[in-house]
Design an enzyme around this catalytic site. Sequence first.
Site, PDB file in Angstrom:
ATOM      1  N   THR A 101       0.824  -1.227   0.000  1.00  0.00           N
ATOM      2  CA  THR A 101       0.000   0.000   0.000  1.00  0.00           C
ATOM      3  C   THR A 101       0.851   1.266   0.000  1.00  0.00           C
ATOM      4  OG1 THR A 101      -2.001  -0.930   0.945  1.00  0.00           O
ATOM      5  CG2 THR A 101      -1.569   1.366   1.456  1.00  0.00           C
ATOM      6  N   THR A 126       5.335  11.273   7.471  1.00  0.00           N
ATOM      7  CA  THR A 126       5.504  11.181   8.928  1.00  0.00           C
ATOM      8  C   THR A 126       6.915  11.573   9.357  1.00  0.00           C
ATOM      9  OG1 THR A 126       5.654   9.569  10.725  1.00  0.00           O
ATOM     10  CG2 THR A 126       5.965   8.707   8.529  1.00  0.00           C
ATOM     11  N   ASP A 127       7.040  12.052  10.584  1.00  0.00           N
ATOM     12  CA  ASP A 127       8.378  12.365  11.114  1.00  0.00           C
ATOM     13  C   ASP A 127       9.221  11.101  11.292  1.00  0.00           C
ATOM     14  OD1 ASP A 127       7.068  11.285  13.319  1.00  0.00           O
ATOM     15  OD2 ASP A 127       7.598  12.899  14.699  1.00  0.00           O
ATOM     16  N   GLU A 128       8.568   9.928  11.275  1.00  0.00           N
ATOM     17  CA  GLU A 128       9.328   8.694  11.500  1.00  0.00           C
ATOM     18  C   GLU A 128      10.324   8.414  10.379  1.00  0.00           C
ATOM     19  OE1 GLU A 128       7.368   5.270  12.993  1.00  0.00           O
ATOM     20  OE2 GLU A 128       6.043   6.420  14.275  1.00  0.00           O
ATOM     21  N   TYR A 151       7.489   0.109   8.683  1.00  0.00           N
ATOM     22  CA  TYR A 151       6.499   1.160   8.392  1.00  0.00           C
ATOM     23  C   TYR A 151       7.191   2.420   7.898  1.00  0.00           C
ATOM     24  CZ  TYR A 151       3.764   5.342   9.472  1.00  0.00           C
ATOM     25  OH  TYR A 151       3.165   6.577   9.392  1.00  0.00           O
ATOM     26  N   LYS A 155       7.170   4.422   4.219  1.00  0.00           N
ATOM     27  CA  LYS A 155       6.763   5.829   4.060  1.00  0.00           C
ATOM     28  C   LYS A 155       7.901   6.639   3.428  1.00  0.00           C
ATOM     29  CE  LYS A 155       3.450   7.637   5.337  1.00  0.00           C
ATOM     30  NZ  LYS A 155       2.124   7.876   4.679  1.00  0.00           N
ATOM     31  N   LEU A 191      -1.245   4.103  20.996  1.00  0.00           N
ATOM     32  CA  LEU A 191      -1.071   4.230  22.448  1.00  0.00           C
ATOM     33  C   LEU A 191      -2.274   4.853  23.174  1.00  0.00           C
ATOM     34  CD1 LEU A 191       1.214   4.091  24.786  1.00  0.00           C
ATOM     35  CD2 LEU A 191       1.267   6.527  24.465  1.00  0.00           C
ATOM     36  N   PRO A 206       0.070  -1.877  28.656  1.00  0.00           N
ATOM     37  CA  PRO A 206       1.384  -2.437  28.344  1.00  0.00           C
ATOM     38  C   PRO A 206       2.371  -1.367  27.859  1.00  0.00           C
ATOM     39  CG  PRO A 206      -0.171  -2.892  26.562  1.00  0.00           C
ATOM     40  CD  PRO A 206      -0.934  -2.140  27.603  1.00  0.00           C
ATOM     41  N   ARG A 274       9.423  -2.763  22.077  1.00  0.00           N
ATOM     42  CA  ARG A 274       9.228  -2.872  20.620  1.00  0.00           C
ATOM     43  C   ARG A 274      10.614  -3.045  19.980  1.00  0.00           C
ATOM     44  NH1 ARG A 274       6.417   2.295  17.824  1.00  0.00           N
ATOM     45  NH2 ARG A 274       4.485   1.186  18.258  1.00  0.00           N
TER      46      ARG A 274
HETATM   47  P1  NAD Z   1      -5.269   4.887   9.780  1.00  0.00           P
HETATM   48  O1  NAD Z   1      -4.614   3.562   9.842  1.00  0.00           O
HETATM   49  O2  NAD Z   1      -6.185   5.300  10.870  1.00  0.00           O
HETATM   50  O3  NAD Z   1      -6.097   5.013   8.414  1.00  0.00           O
HETATM   51  C1  NAD Z   1      -5.594   4.564   7.185  1.00  0.00           C
HETATM   52  C2  NAD Z   1      -6.748   4.536   6.192  1.00  0.00           C
HETATM   53  O4  NAD Z   1      -6.199   4.153   4.900  1.00  0.00           O
HETATM   54  C3  NAD Z   1      -7.822   3.520   6.547  1.00  0.00           C
HETATM   55  O5  NAD Z   1      -9.104   4.092   6.379  1.00  0.00           O
HETATM   56  C4  NAD Z   1      -7.613   2.397   5.542  1.00  0.00           C
HETATM   57  O6  NAD Z   1      -8.790   1.682   5.215  1.00  0.00           O
HETATM   58  C5  NAD Z   1      -7.066   3.158   4.346  1.00  0.00           C
HETATM   59  N1  NAD Z   1      -6.253   2.308   3.458  1.00  0.00           N
HETATM   60  C6  NAD Z   1      -5.242   1.477   3.823  1.00  0.00           C
HETATM   61  N2  NAD Z   1      -4.767   0.818   2.744  1.00  0.00           N
HETATM   62  C7  NAD Z   1      -5.464   1.288   1.670  1.00  0.00           C
HETATM   63  C8  NAD Z   1      -5.416   1.002   0.288  1.00  0.00           C
HETATM   64  N3  NAD Z   1      -4.554   0.113  -0.227  1.00  0.00           N
HETATM   65  N4  NAD Z   1      -6.275   1.665  -0.533  1.00  0.00           N
HETATM   66  C9  NAD Z   1      -7.170   2.561  -0.031  1.00  0.00           C
HETATM   67  N5  NAD Z   1      -7.280   2.837   1.279  1.00  0.00           N
HETATM   68  C10 NAD Z   1      -6.428   2.214   2.126  1.00  0.00           C
HETATM   69  O7  NAD Z   1      -4.086   5.939   9.598  1.00  0.00           O
HETATM   70  P2  NAD Z   1      -3.918   7.423  10.170  1.00  0.00           P
HETATM   71  O8  NAD Z   1      -3.344   7.346  11.520  1.00  0.00           O
HETATM   72  O9  NAD Z   1      -5.172   8.149   9.921  1.00  0.00           O
HETATM   73  O10 NAD Z   1      -2.782   7.972   9.196  1.00  0.00           O
HETATM   74  C11 NAD Z   1      -3.119   8.569   7.957  1.00  0.00           C
HETATM   75  C12 NAD Z   1      -1.844   8.999   7.257  1.00  0.00           C
HETATM   76  O11 NAD Z   1      -1.134   9.930   8.072  1.00  0.00           O
HETATM   77  C13 NAD Z   1      -0.879   7.857   6.979  1.00  0.00           C
HETATM   78  O12 NAD Z   1      -0.297   8.075   5.710  1.00  0.00           O
HETATM   79  C14 NAD Z   1       0.165   7.974   8.071  1.00  0.00           C
HETATM   80  O13 NAD Z   1       1.410   7.485   7.644  1.00  0.00           O
HETATM   81  C15 NAD Z   1       0.202   9.474   8.273  1.00  0.00           C
HETATM   82  N6  NAD Z   1       0.592   9.947   9.612  1.00  0.00           N
HETATM   83  C16 NAD Z   1      -0.025   9.466  10.734  1.00  0.00           C
HETATM   84  C17 NAD Z   1       0.319   9.972  11.989  1.00  0.00           C
HETATM   85  C18 NAD Z   1      -0.353   9.494  13.254  1.00  0.00           C
HETATM   86  O14 NAD Z   1       0.034   9.895  14.348  1.00  0.00           O
HETATM   87  N7  NAD Z   1      -1.396   8.662  13.175  1.00  0.00           N
HETATM   88  C19 NAD Z   1       1.313  10.959  12.094  1.00  0.00           C
HETATM   89  C20 NAD Z   1       1.940  11.407  10.919  1.00  0.00           C
HETATM   90  C21 NAD Z   1       1.568  10.904   9.694  1.00  0.00           C
HETATM   91  O1  DAU Z   2       5.319  10.007  14.696  1.00  0.00           O
HETATM   92  C1  DAU Z   2       4.285   9.780  13.791  1.00  0.00           C
HETATM   93  C2  DAU Z   2       3.844   8.341  13.878  1.00  0.00           C
HETATM   94  O2  DAU Z   2       3.177   8.203  15.125  1.00  0.00           O
HETATM   95  C3  DAU Z   2       2.926   7.941  12.727  1.00  0.00           C
HETATM   96  O3  DAU Z   2       3.649   7.989  11.517  1.00  0.00           O
HETATM   97  C4  DAU Z   2       2.367   6.530  12.938  1.00  0.00           C
HETATM   98  O4  DAU Z   2       1.430   6.237  11.922  1.00  0.00           O
HETATM   99  C5  DAU Z   2       1.680   6.494  14.284  1.00  0.00           C
HETATM  100  O5  DAU Z   2       1.227   5.177  14.540  1.00  0.00           O
HETATM  101  C6  DAU Z   2       2.629   6.941  15.397  1.00  0.00           C
HETATM  102  O6  DAU Z   2       3.694   5.980  15.583  1.00  0.00           O
HETATM  103  P1  DAU Z   2       4.186   5.503  17.038  1.00  0.00           P
HETATM  104  O7  DAU Z   2       4.806   4.191  16.908  1.00  0.00           O
HETATM  105  O8  DAU Z   2       4.951   6.583  17.707  1.00  0.00           O
HETATM  106  O9  DAU Z   2       2.730   5.410  17.768  1.00  0.00           O
HETATM  107  P2  DAU Z   2       2.126   4.324  18.799  1.00  0.00           P
HETATM  108  O10 DAU Z   2       0.840   4.898  19.274  1.00  0.00           O
HETATM  109  O11 DAU Z   2       2.119   2.969  18.228  1.00  0.00           O
HETATM  110  O12 DAU Z   2       3.183   4.372  19.990  1.00  0.00           O
HETATM  111  C7  DAU Z   2       3.464   5.571  20.691  1.00  0.00           C
HETATM  112  C8  DAU Z   2       4.562   5.253  21.703  1.00  0.00           C
HETATM  113  O13 DAU Z   2       4.012   4.401  22.709  1.00  0.00           O
HETATM  114  C9  DAU Z   2       5.737   4.506  21.119  1.00  0.00           C
HETATM  115  O14 DAU Z   2       6.930   4.944  21.763  1.00  0.00           O
HETATM  116  C10 DAU Z   2       5.475   3.055  21.459  1.00  0.00           C
HETATM  117  C11 DAU Z   2       4.709   3.163  22.763  1.00  0.00           C
HETATM  118  N1  DAU Z   2       3.719   2.103  23.021  1.00  0.00           N
HETATM  119  C12 DAU Z   2       2.779   1.875  22.065  1.00  0.00           C
HETATM  120  C13 DAU Z   2       1.803   0.921  22.227  1.00  0.00           C
HETATM  121  C14 DAU Z   2       0.772   0.650  21.165  1.00  0.00           C
HETATM  122  C15 DAU Z   2       3.706   1.401  24.220  1.00  0.00           C
HETATM  123  O15 DAU Z   2       4.547   1.627  25.097  1.00  0.00           O
HETATM  124  N2  DAU Z   2       2.758   0.426  24.382  1.00  0.00           N
HETATM  125  C16 DAU Z   2       1.805   0.146  23.445  1.00  0.00           C
HETATM  126  O16 DAU Z   2       0.981  -0.768  23.657  1.00  0.00           O
END
Ligand code: NAD
Ligand code: DAU
Length: 337
Positions: A101, A126-128, A151, A155, A191, A206, A274
Amino acid sequence: MNHIVVTGGCGFIGSNFIRLMLETYSELSITNIDKLTYAGNLANLTDLEESERYQFQKGDICDRPFVDSVVGKGNIDAVVHFAAESHVDRSILDSTPFVTTNVNGTLTLLDSCRSHEISRYVQVSTDEVYGSLGDEGFFTEETPLAPNSPYSASKAAADMLVRSYVHTFDFPAVITRCSNNYGPFQFPEKLLPLFISNARNDQSLPVYGTGENVRDWIHVLDHCRGVDAALRNGKVGDVYNFGGRTEMTNIALTKLLLKLLGKPDSLIQYVTDRPGHDQRYAIDCAKAETELNWSPQVSFEQGLQETIDWYIDNEEWTNNIRSGDYMNYYEKQYGDR
Ligand code: NAD
Ligand code: DAU
């Protein structure tokens, strides 16, 4: 701008973005294309089902004929690309859907947009992609890419494809890179919604490793306002970082959550870390502030309380997700940690 296509609009950030854009711009209409993976949820946008300015097309961004059928309609002013596999832990369990994807899907979308001469494209990244920071410093737009998880590697690969299309084909793209979002409609694998839900049910929280990893939290609507600013005013080929200027260790955030929920610290369970866990993310968003006139508006204190209230008021939304396949994932992810 009258009509835009949003990909991944049934996910967390995409659904918040669509709602905000339709509220902000009364002339705008939006077509949302989403495959409805485990993370896509039609319930995130039920309030818009009757809107004449919103259309949903179920489909996969990897499916070129499908993407062409939407992007090639002739009246599309811009494409904003959110769709992705987004969870780091799932990319460690199985990387394949992430490459499919995030890399191939982005390429398919780019080719379709190029062939239909779409005049504006935003790659939501993403900043990642920058990797991990030590105790000091911030990610800027000049920080070299050094992704550490499958991941973030997928990206970063997508960002590189976008960059190459700008350079090679004068493709009119901008890239945004944001830190950790929080807010309503976030899938309860991440988280904050996971820990809120577990705490409400008196289940353990966790915390990975020592809990000393740092994330920079931003309210999802501040991120959405940033994507909109980049869409309208970003310079083609440029990258814009967005962050909340709110750094916090995971353990400090976990304890704050428990306090706000009136639950005891004894719910905290330190579990195996992780693999490859990035230590610290922190964004320098000076460029977006100066060039896009953007800044985060939601204070963390207020945003977090409102977010907690939203998950309490919408417990059914979370409970509907936390069954079936989700429980299989939960067992795989946390079962023997
Ligand atoms: P999410 O997982 O909540 O949503 C992803 C959406 O994309 C879902 O609705 C899913 O059905 C759709 N999708 C997945 N594969 C697809 C495909 N092949 N075709 C069409 N649709 C598809 O994700 P999110 O947290 O809303 O993140 C959205 C975007 O922002 C991502 O690109 C992510 O990398 C980026 N981002 C997220 C964060 C964060 O903190 N969540 C931070 C920075 C950037
Ligand atoms: O920084 C932007 C990114 O933030 C986005 O690109 C990603 O899509 C989004 O998922 C998020 O990534 P993280 O890995 O930082 O988010 P997550 O919520 O999975 O985890 C946040 C922090 O908490 C990370 O240091 C891992 C930790 N964690 C997470 C989970 C799910 C735990 O300690 N326990 C947990 O169960």
